[in-house]
Scaffold this active site. Structure first.
Site, PDB file in Angstrom:
ATOM      1  CE  LYS A  35      -2.550   1.566   3.610  1.00  0.00           C
ATOM      2  NZ  LYS A  35      -2.585   3.027   3.626  1.00  0.00           N
ATOM      3  CG  ASP A  62      -5.237   4.134   1.573  1.00  0.00           C
ATOM      4  OD1 ASP A  62      -6.372   4.532   1.241  1.00  0.00           O
ATOM      5  OD2 ASP A  62      -4.882   3.965   2.750  1.00  0.00           O
ATOM      6  CG  LEU A  63      -2.932   8.592  -3.119  1.00  0.00           C
ATOM      7  CD1 LEU A  63      -2.502   9.292  -4.403  1.00  0.00           C
ATOM      8  CD2 LEU A  63      -1.910   8.867  -2.015  1.00  0.00           C
ATOM      9  N   PRO A  69     -16.535  15.417  -8.403  1.00  0.00           N
ATOM     10  CG  PRO A  69     -18.751  14.772  -8.855  1.00  0.00           C
ATOM     11  CD  PRO A  69     -17.939  15.875  -8.209  1.00  0.00           C
ATOM     12  CG  ASN A  70     -13.857  17.289 -14.074  1.00  0.00           C
ATOM     13  OD1 ASN A  70     -14.024  16.527 -15.019  1.00  0.00           O
ATOM     14  ND2 ASN A  70     -12.952  18.262 -14.084  1.00  0.00           N
ATOM     15  N   GLY A 211       0.575  -2.106   8.705  1.00  0.00           N
ATOM     16  CA  GLY A 211       1.677  -1.161   8.513  1.00  0.00           C
ATOM     17  C   GLY A 211       2.721  -1.329   9.593  1.00  0.00           C
TER      18      GLY A 211
HETATM   19  O1  C5P Z   1       0.453   1.200  10.739  1.00  0.00           O
HETATM   20  P1  C5P Z   1      -0.962   0.723  10.591  1.00  0.00           P
HETATM   21  O2  C5P Z   1      -1.075  -0.786  10.542  1.00  0.00           O
HETATM   22  O3  C5P Z   1      -1.898   1.359  11.599  1.00  0.00           O
HETATM   23  O4  C5P Z   1      -1.398   1.246   9.138  1.00  0.00           O
HETATM   24  C1  C5P Z   1      -2.711   1.196   8.689  1.00  0.00           C
HETATM   25  C2  C5P Z   1      -2.771   1.796   7.328  1.00  0.00           C
HETATM   26  O5  C5P Z   1      -4.118   1.711   6.844  1.00  0.00           O
HETATM   27  C3  C5P Z   1      -2.383   3.268   7.280  1.00  0.00           C
HETATM   28  O6  C5P Z   1      -1.640   3.435   6.083  1.00  0.00           O
HETATM   29  C4  C5P Z   1      -3.692   4.023   7.192  1.00  0.00           C
HETATM   30  O7  C5P Z   1      -3.568   5.178   6.393  1.00  0.00           O
HETATM   31  C5  C5P Z   1      -4.591   3.000   6.503  1.00  0.00           C
HETATM   32  N1  C5P Z   1      -6.034   3.125   6.748  1.00  0.00           N
HETATM   33  C6  C5P Z   1      -6.596   3.085   8.011  1.00  0.00           C
HETATM   34  N2  C5P Z   1      -7.956   3.209   8.169  1.00  0.00           N
HETATM   35  C7  C5P Z   1      -8.751   3.332   7.091  1.00  0.00           C
HETATM   36  C8  C5P Z   1      -8.197   3.346   5.804  1.00  0.00           C
HETATM   37  C9  C5P Z   1      -6.827   3.209   5.673  1.00  0.00           C
HETATM   38  O8  C5P Z   1      -5.867   2.921   8.997  1.00  0.00           O
HETATM   39  N3  C5P Z   1     -10.069   3.393   7.234  1.00  0.00           N
END
Ligand code: C5P
Length: 237
Positions: A35, A62-63, A69-70, A211
């Site tokens: 990710k 994951d941005l 919408p555009n 992460g």
């Molecule tokens: O380090 P950790 O395991 O907490 O990382 C979780 C990842 O998932 C991070 O990159 C965070 O941006 C992402 N994330 C999240 N909750 C969400 C969507 C994405 O923690 N609802």
């Protein structure tokens, strides 16, 4: 046969392309999907995505797009052209945005998974109320989940604590990605709605995102292997 490696996504939340590549190399064949989120993308730009795709890895971009919408459609088009396999849009951006994102993705790559973020796993019921959403996290997850799927999204990003209700209310035919996963005994950090890898898989997750428990471990491969074992235990293999 359940292969846990096909269901693990490692979040490369680091500050440079070099640091990201070091983790990818250290993990070897323990992980194949990575990710790229706000930190790494802001630091290293689209080249890190091209590099990961070029070395045969799958990229989850994951941005969490949340704009008109555009603008979202244009960003999705660029992401699709980079070769990412999955990307996120905020469900709270609404149906018009979600539909625009899905249409844009399909035109470039019909296999690209467009996922809607429901409620961030760092939020609990009280946090939601402070931003004006009355009711439980679960209700908001179900509401945004139903909206996203009816607008064509391939799946949802949510805590595993909501998976069972999502599956029973909305069916089994969509992707569920669970961040906020913590192996037993590890630090929760800023995550609030936390589950273990085994709980997430047992509840019906398609993928778990991990992460810091891997990337901040002294031995990322050993940490990943422990998580893979816990995932396998959940399905009894
Ligand atoms: O380090 P950790 O395991 O907490 O990382 C979780 C990842 O998932 C991070 O990159 C965070 O941006 C992402 N994330 C999240 N909750 C969400 C969507 C994405 O923690 N609802």
């Amino acid at each position: 046969m359940f292969d846990p490696r096909q269901h693990l996504i490692v979040a490369l939340d680091v500050s440079s392309a070099a640091a990201a590549k070091e983790i990818v190399a250290a993990l070897g064949d323990c992980a194949s999907t990575f990710k790229v989120g706000l930190q790494l993308y802001t630091a290293a730009g689209p080249q890190i995505v091209r590099d990961l795709v070029g070395t045969g890895h799958k990229v989850f971009l994951d941005l969490k797009y949340h704009d008109i919408p555009n603008t979202v459609a244009a960003a999705v088009r660029e992401a699709a052209q980079l070769g990412v396999g999955m990307l996120t849009v905020h469900g709270a951006a609404g149906g018009k945005v979600l539909r625009a994102a899905v249409e844009a993705a399909r035109k470039v790559n019909p296999d690209l998974l467009v996922l809607a973020v429901t409620v961030l796993t760092s939020m609990d019921d009280r946090d939601l109320e402070k931003v004006g959403v009355r009711g439980r996290v679960l209700d908001q997850v179900l509401r945004l989940g139903a909206l996203a799927l009816s607008d064509g999204c391939d799946g949802l990003v949510t805590s595993a604590r909501e998976t069972a209700e999502l599956r029973s209310e909305l069916g089994g035919d969509f992707v569920i990605v669970n961040p906020g996963v913590r192996p037993v005994g590890s630090d929760h950090g800023d995550q609030a709605r936390v589950v273990t890898p085994a709980e997430a898989i047992a509840a019906g997750a398609s993928y778990i995102v991990v992460g810091r428990p891997i990337t901040a471990a002294p031995d990322p491969a050993a940490a990943a292997k422990t998580i893979l074992e816990q995932m396998s235990l959940a399905v009894g293999v």
